[in-house]
Design an enzyme around this catalytic site. Structure first.
Site, PDB file in Angstrom:
ATOM      1  N   THR A   1      -5.036 -16.034 -19.750  1.00  0.00           N
ATOM      2  CA  THR A   1      -6.275 -16.534 -20.161  1.00  0.00           C
ATOM      3  C   THR A   1      -7.550 -15.459 -20.263  1.00  0.00           C
ATOM      4  OG1 THR A   1      -5.581 -18.674 -19.142  1.00  0.00           O
ATOM      5  CG2 THR A   1      -7.945 -18.150 -18.848  1.00  0.00           C
TER       6      THR A   1
ATOM      7  N   GLY B   1      -3.596 -23.045 -12.654  1.00  0.00           N
ATOM      8  CA  GLY B   1      -5.004 -23.997 -12.601  1.00  0.00           C
ATOM      9  C   GLY B   1      -4.934 -25.145 -11.515  1.00  0.00           C
TER      10      GLY B   1
ATOM     11  N   VAL C   1      -4.796 -30.735 -18.211  1.00  0.00           N
ATOM     12  CA  VAL C   1      -5.951 -29.906 -18.198  1.00  0.00           C
ATOM     13  C   VAL C   1      -6.109 -29.061 -16.968  1.00  0.00           C
ATOM     14  CG1 VAL C   1      -8.357 -29.948 -18.096  1.00  0.00           C
ATOM     15  CG2 VAL C   1      -7.031 -31.729 -19.707  1.00  0.00           C
TER      16      VAL C   1
END
Ligand code: ASP
Length: 359
Positions: A212, A266, A241
């Site tokens: 990322t 995440g 997400v």
């Protein structure tokens, strides 16, 4: 005295004098400039790297830094510098953002991005977009041209079309490297299912090379900004997400404390509100280095969350802690010194998480 200033000539001299003083003091009061970027954290070791790949990654990190820093030097604000730095990495197939984004379990690219400004706490974010060349630019548009902070999926893309964004064919984002990576993860997944009868855990499926991208900048006005852009995690469930577009988790900026962009697993970064958590500690009196180290190398390690952050305070202090084996990180500090690092350096805390997380 009053009469003298009131006379037209003296008044002009007086105004020129005051304006001169003000502009000299503005120049003197200019904040130092600084920029820090990341290209993801994960299992990045010398053994897993080829000389060619390392050189290619270093070249893009350098180009990203130089592009963002040029903006700052030209007087642009920290937001524009963050966008410029991130665009370079989004356009490179080497990073998991824009071109080169990972594939979800359905074989599609779903990208997330967010941006935040330390002055005024303005923020914009997009989640699950599939046709936007530079998702960070759409996040910026959400911030500047809508009344919202986050738009997702088809709604975000409808907004993009309205704002004149070009819609990319999904083929633009396809890279063979990422496609093969998905096939390997899927093969391992069905093997686990065959041998144990169970679906493999999410922890086993996530990509070891997160890649990322993110940037944090300090401009001449002393304003901080942070941004993050990602394809998420390989083989993620459709509609998943991560932290990257979540303000407070993957991205946060506040001139009263600091600005942060995160990379890593995440779900953990969301649960521990990592970016805000660090800035809040700074606001309560911790130094930037201690605050970031505590969250990454203590709180996240105990929870089993792998990854790292780049963070900067208003003085331009920079810290880049990570608990994974490596993290692509690069900066130009307030002295104009450029640093580009990939592996753990001597003196940096051990990857305390290693052995704790299953890949
Ligand atoms: N944090 C991102 C996510 O979970 C992945 C990464 O940083 O590479 O979506």
């Amino acid at each position: 005295m009053h009469e003298q200033i009131a006379s037209p000539i003296n008044k002009t001299i007086f105004i020129v004098f005051v304006t001169g003083i003000l502009s000299v003091s503005t120049v003197l009061a200019q904040s130092p400039l600084a920029l820090v970027i990341h290209g993801g954290a994960g299992t990045i070791t010398k053994d897993s790297m080829t000389a060619g790949k390392e050189a290619a990654i270093r070249a893009i990190l350098k180009e990203s830094l130089e592009t963002g820093y040029q903006q700052l030097s030209d007087g642009a604000n920290s937001t524009d510098a963050v966008i410029a730095a991130i665009n370079v990495m989004e356009d490179s197939p080497l990073f998991n953002a824009g071109k080169g984004a990972v594939f979800n379990a359905a074989g599609a690219n779903e990208m997330d991005a967010s941006i935040m400004e330390g002055a005024g706490l303005n923020a914009g974010a997009v989640a699950s977009v599939s046709h936007i060349k530079n998702p960070i630019n759409l996040a910026l548009k959400v911030m500047t041209a809508s009344e919202h902070v986050m738009l997702m999926g088809e709604g975000a893309e409808a907004f993009a079309r309205q704002q004149g964004f070009e819609m990319m064919d999904p083929a633009y984002f396809h890279t063979d490297f990422r496609w093969q990576q998905l096939q390997r993860i899927k093969a391992a997944e069905s093997e686990t299912k065959e041998t144990t009868g169970q679906d493999s855990l999410a922890e086993d499926q996530h990509d070891q090379w997160f890649s990322t991208v993110g940037a944090v900048a300090l401009d001449k006005h002393g304003n901080l900004a942070a941004g993050t852009s990602t394809g998420g995690t390989s083989n993620k469930r459709w509609g998943r997400v991560g932290d990257s577009p979540i303000i407070g988790a993957g991205t946060y900026a506040n001139n009263n404390s600091c600005a942060v962009s995160a990379t890593g697993h995440g779900e953990y970064f969301i649960r521990h509100v990592v970016a805000y958590n660090i800035c809040n500690r700074v606001e309560l009196g911790a130094t930037l280095a201690v605050a970031a180290d505590t969250v990454i190398n203590d709180i996240l390690v105990k929870a089993g969350g792998e990854g790292g952050v780049i963070a900067m305070d208003r003085k331009g202090n920079i810290t880049t802690p990570f608990n994974s084996e490596g993290m692509y990180r690069a900066s130009i500090d307030t002295d104009g010194q450029m640093t580009i690092l990939i592996y753990r350096e001597e003196g940096e805390p051990e990857g305390a998480l290693m052995g704790n997380v299953e890949h």
